[in-house]
Structure formats: structure tokens, C-alpha cells
Design an enzyme around this catalytic site. Structure first.
Site, PDB file in Angstrom:
ATOM      1  N   GLU A  13     -90.180  -2.025  60.547  1.00  0.00           N
ATOM      2  CA  GLU A  13     -91.355  -1.215  60.875  1.00  0.00           C
ATOM      3  C   GLU A  13     -91.010  -0.073  61.846  1.00  0.00           C
ATOM      4  OE1 GLU A  13     -94.835  -4.570  60.205  1.00  0.00           O
ATOM      5  OE2 GLU A  13     -93.764  -4.566  62.101  1.00  0.00           O
ATOM      6  N   GLY A  79    -102.027  -7.669  55.546  1.00  0.00           N
ATOM      7  CA  GLY A  79    -102.585  -8.238  54.321  1.00  0.00           C
ATOM      8  C   GLY A  79    -103.987  -7.677  54.106  1.00  0.00           C
ATOM      9  N   MET A 176    -100.688  -9.736  62.663  1.00  0.00           N
ATOM     10  CA  MET A 176    -100.414 -10.723  63.702  1.00  0.00           C
ATOM     11  C   MET A 176    -100.181 -10.144  65.105  1.00  0.00           C
ATOM     12  SD  MET A 176     -98.041 -13.206  61.312  1.00  0.00           S
ATOM     13  CE  MET A 176     -97.933 -14.536  62.506  1.00  0.00           C
ATOM     14  N   GLU A 177    -100.444  -8.853  65.288  1.00  0.00           N
ATOM     15  CA  GLU A 177    -100.200  -8.257  66.618  1.00  0.00           C
ATOM     16  C   GLU A 177    -101.302  -7.323  67.102  1.00  0.00           C
ATOM     17  OE1 GLU A 177     -97.878  -7.758  64.075  1.00  0.00           O
ATOM     18  OE2 GLU A 177     -96.657  -9.502  64.624  1.00  0.00           O
ATOM     19  N   ASP A 200     -99.590  -6.890  51.066  1.00  0.00           N
ATOM     20  CA  ASP A 200     -99.979  -8.051  50.248  1.00  0.00           C
ATOM     21  C   ASP A 200    -101.486  -8.229  50.336  1.00  0.00           C
ATOM     22  OD1 ASP A 200     -98.786  -9.210  53.045  1.00  0.00           O
ATOM     23  OD2 ASP A 200    -100.634 -10.209  52.466  1.00  0.00           O
TER      24      ASP A 200
HETATM   25  N1  ADE Z   1     -98.776  -9.034  57.758  1.00  0.00           N
HETATM   26  C1  ADE Z   1     -98.623  -8.621  56.482  1.00  0.00           C
HETATM   27  N2  ADE Z   1     -99.295  -9.420  55.626  1.00  0.00           N
HETATM   28  C2  ADE Z   1     -99.883 -10.364  56.385  1.00  0.00           C
HETATM   29  C3  ADE Z   1    -100.695 -11.482  56.102  1.00  0.00           C
HETATM   30  N3  ADE Z   1    -101.027 -11.795  54.856  1.00  0.00           N
HETATM   31  N4  ADE Z   1    -101.125 -12.256  57.135  1.00  0.00           N
HETATM   32  C4  ADE Z   1    -100.777 -11.936  58.406  1.00  0.00           C
HETATM   33  N5  ADE Z   1     -99.996 -10.910  58.740  1.00  0.00           N
HETATM   34  C5  ADE Z   1     -99.563 -10.122  57.743  1.00  0.00           C
END
Ligand code: ADE
Length: 232
Positions: A13, A79, A176-177, A200
Site C-alpha cells: 500500500e 472490502g 482494519m485501520e 474484495d
Molecule cells: N481489507 C480488504 N478487504 C478487507 C475485508 N474483507 N475485511 C477487512 N479488511 C479488509
């Protein structure tokens, strides 16, 4: 004078941006390597914070205390929680919430950090506008939305959990951050924006899609950030 802290959780990243900056100093703190210098002539500090909210919050505090950054940008992947947002598309944070903060037993709404005066941390309006302006220049034709990002110490790859995040938070993407970065920036009075490209769909296909698309998606954000820093 502006000095912009640019954070990515993972090397992919931040590696493109690091390769394109001119580095004047490297400093290690809390196991994180901070690269100081300029990107397109603009003073920046670029750092890989590692995955998860604790790493992210520590990183912002170091950027504030040691480097006295004036702005914080988080670039990376996420995501999708919005059917209109496909892999590769970009989300710019209108606001950010901790989806795994749950003190409802004492009357707080889900996501609310007790004793804090906000549920959602708002992205800086100027940074949001400049990020939108930068996107068309950096990634012509790419679908970009300003929306809600929710963060937790969980990779979401389950349709039921995904649907719960959509119902409870009306969020557009999850990672997640971001909420930890937003939270730490908020406490330090620093303007911030989170910029994430979809890697995703945060459901049962995420395990397959994420490794296949993370680099391409991260590249969309990196291009945007390089244009954005020159506009701040
Ligand atoms: N970062 C990228 N895809 C993610 C997901 N599905 N859940 C949490 N963090 C992510």
C-alpha cells in the site's frame, strides 16, 4: 508549512509512493520505519503501520508527536459493503466508525467509544473535496464514492457478518485501520482522510479475490494520493 503523514497498513500500500518520494531521513519507532522527505515537492512522512487498529493508532501518535504532521492520509484496500462498489473502485471517507466497539450494555450505540463526543469520525471536508478532484486526474473513468468506512480487527469474509455491518452502520466498505487512524487524528486535532480501493466483496469470495486484486486496487489509491498531496 504543511507536512503530510501518509499511512498504509501493508508494504504494497505504500511501496509505490515510497519509490516515488525523495527521502531525506529514515527513523524507526515502535517497529515502524518512517520515511521523511518530499513527494512531488511536498513535505511528507510515509510509513507502513502494520495491520490492525492498535498499530494504526500508535502510528498516528508518532506522526503527531515526533514529526508534527499537519494532515493524515490513509491509503489502502477495503472490502466492499455496497453493491454499487466493485473491485478497483475507490471510497473516500465521509466518516469512519469502529464496527467492533460494543458498549451497548451501558446505553451507547454500537460503534460508539464511551465518553467520546462522536460516534463517527468525520473526514476533513477540504481533503475529501481535493481527493475527489484528484481521482479523475489520477484514475480517469474510475468509479469513486464519498462514503462511510467501518473498521475492526477482523478480515470480513462472511456474508452474514457483511450484512450485519450494512444493516447496523449503512457502511460502504470495511477495513482494519481507518477508524483508529481517524480516532487518533481526531484526538490530536489533525485533519484526515481515508482513501481505500475495493479489493474484495467482504463475503465468501473475499478469500479468493483479496490476494488477486490487492496490488491493483492499492495502486489506484497510491496514484490518487500522489496527485492529492500537491493540491493540499
Ligand atoms: N481489507 C480488504 N478487504 C478487507 C475485508 N474483507 N475485511 C477487512 N479488511 C479488509
Amino acid at each position: 508549512m504543511n507536512k503530510i503523514g501518509i499511512i498504509g497498513a501493508m508494504e504494497l500500500e505504500v511501496d509505490t509512493l515510497k519509490a516515488r518520494m525523495s527521502v531525506t531521513a529514515r527513523t524507526t519507532r515502535a517497529g515502524m520505519e518512517f520515511f521523511e522527505g518530499t513527494l512531488g515537492g511536498v513535505p511528507v512522512v510515509i510509513v507502513r503501520c502494520g495491520i490492525g487498529k492498535v498499530n494504526a493508532a500508535i502510528c498516528v501518535q508518532i506522526l503527531a508527536d515526533l514529526f508534527q504532521v499537519t494532515h493524515v492520509i490513509n491509503t489502502g484496500v477495503a472490502g466492499s459493503l455496497n453493491a454499487a462498489l466493485d473491485i478497483g473502485d475507490i471510497v473516500i471517507s465521509r466518516d469512519v466508525i469502529h464496527h467492533d466497539m460494543d458498549v451497548r450494555v451501558f446505553g451507547y450505540p454500537l460503534g460508539q467509544v464511551p465518553q467520546l463526543d462522536t460516534l463517527a469520525f468525520p473526514g476533513d471536508e477540504t481533503l475529501i473535496r481535493l481527493a475527489m478532484d484528484s481521482c479523475e486526474e489520477a484514475n480517469p473513468g474510475l468509479h469513486t464514492a464519498v462514503g462511510r468506512i467501518v473498521s475492526g480487527d477482523q478480515f470480513i469474509s462472511d456474508k452474514e457478518i457483511k450484512n450485519r455491518l450494512i444493516t447496523e452502520f449503512h457502511a460502504d466498505c470495511t477495513e482494519m485501520e481507518g477508524a483508529a487512524i481517524a480516532h487518533a487524528a481526531y484526538l490530536n486535532g489533525l485533519p484526515f482522510v481515508i482513501i481505500r480501493a475495493i479489493s474484495d466483496k467482504a463475503d465468501d469470495s473475499a478469500e479468493m479475490d483479496y490476494p488477486a486484486f490487492e496490488r491493483e486496487a492499492a495502486g489506484h489509491c497510491a496514484r490518487l494520493v500522489e496527485v492529492l498531496v500537491k493540491k493540499i
